[in-house]
Write a protein that holds these residues in place. Structure first.
Motif, short mmCIF file in Angstrom:
data_model
loop_
_atom_site.label_atom_id
_atom_site.label_comp_id
_atom_site.label_asym_id
_atom_site.label_seq_id
_atom_site.Cartn_x
_atom_site.Cartn_y
_atom_site.Cartn_z
N ILE A 77 42.80 56.98 35.25
CA ILE A 77 41.74 57.74 34.45
C ILE A 77 40.14 57.72 34.82
O ILE A 77 39.96 56.83 35.51
N SER A 78 39.57 58.27 34.06
CA SER A 78 38.16 58.34 34.38
C SER A 78 37.49 57.07 33.70
O SER A 78 37.98 56.53 32.53
N GLN A 116 35.65 47.66 34.10
CA GLN A 116 36.00 49.07 33.75
C GLN A 116 36.40 50.05 35.08
O GLN A 116 37.20 50.98 34.86
N GLU A 117 35.40 50.15 35.91
CA GLU A 117 35.79 50.90 37.22
C GLU A 117 37.01 50.65 37.80
O GLU A 117 37.83 51.62 38.10
N LYS A 118 37.45 49.36 38.14
CA LYS A 118 38.77 49.05 38.65
C LYS A 118 39.77 49.47 37.88
O LYS A 118 40.83 49.78 38.14
N SER A 119 39.74 49.19 36.52
CA SER A 119 40.66 49.37 35.40
C SER A 119 41.15 50.90 35.57
O SER A 119 42.35 51.24 35.58
N ALA A 120 39.86 51.59 35.36
CA ALA A 120 40.12 53.16 35.29
C ALA A 120 40.85 53.59 36.76
O ALA A 120 41.82 54.50 36.62
N ARG A 133 41.61 44.11 28.92
CA ARG A 133 40.97 44.33 30.07
C ARG A 133 40.24 43.16 30.57
O ARG A 133 40.34 42.52 31.59
N GLU A 134 39.19 42.69 29.74
CA GLU A 134 38.63 41.51 30.06
C GLU A 134 39.18 40.13 30.45
O GLU A 134 38.84 39.36 31.44
N ALA A 135 40.08 39.90 29.58
CA ALA A 135 41.00 38.81 29.88
C ALA A 135 41.71 38.79 30.96
O ALA A 135 42.19 37.81 31.57
N SER A 136 41.99 40.07 31.56
CA SER A 136 42.76 40.31 32.95
C SER A 136 41.68 40.28 34.14
O SER A 136 42.20 40.00 35.24
N GLY A 137 40.38 40.26 33.50
CA GLY A 137 39.34 39.92 35.07
C GLY A 137 38.98 41.38 35.68
O GLY A 137 38.40 41.31 36.63
#
Length: 144
Positions: free
Chosen positions: A29-30, A20-24, A13-17
């Motif tokens: 998912i929550s 956590q909120e945007k990824s979720a 996730r961090e490598a993609s920039g």
């Protein structure tokens, strides 16, 4: 677990920039679920990992997920290290050259369709050379 612990899902996730909120949100998912996956408290199901791979554009995460979360992956997938492309190519060429040195012996051992007891030790060494080639190919497949 220390506060600076980062597992494979968090690293991807961090490598993609993404936050956590945007990824979720993108994974549907929550944030709490994502934190549990990234904190090592829960292992995400395959369908969630597939979404992560697609959203993060991180194919290597599929390999890591199988290698770390599934007994079959832990048992049978070779450990690979990510390398830069020139190093990965040189490693592959080295491993292919190592295999070529035993190619004639491979033919001699297998041409009759039977691996005798006398041939098993050498056969296992040839298989090891092939595994080294396999590992080098996987390294190239996941090069950044």
């Amino acid at each position: 677990m220390s506060s600076d612990y980062r597992n494979i899902y968090q690293i991807a996730r961090e490598a993609s920039g993404f936050t956590q909120e945007k990824s979720a949100e993108l994974i549907d998912i929550s944030v709490e679920s994502l934190r549990a996956y990234e904190g090592g408290k829960r292992t995400p199901p395959d369908k969630i990992v597939i979404k992560m791979i697609e959203i993060y554009d991180a194919r290597y995460l599929a390999y890591q997920h199988l290698k770390t979360s599934a007994e079959v992956g832990q048992t049978y997938l070779p450990t690979i290290e990510l390398k830069d492309l020139p190093t990965a190519i040189l490693r592959l060429l080295k491993e292919v050259n190592d295999f070529i040195t035993c190619k004639d012996e491979l033919i001699n051992i297998t041409c009759d369709g039977v691996i005798s007891e006398d041939e098993k030790e050498r056969w296992n060494l040839i298989l090891k050379e092939l595994e080294d080639v396999e590992r080098a190919i996987l390294t190239i497949k996941f090069v950044k």
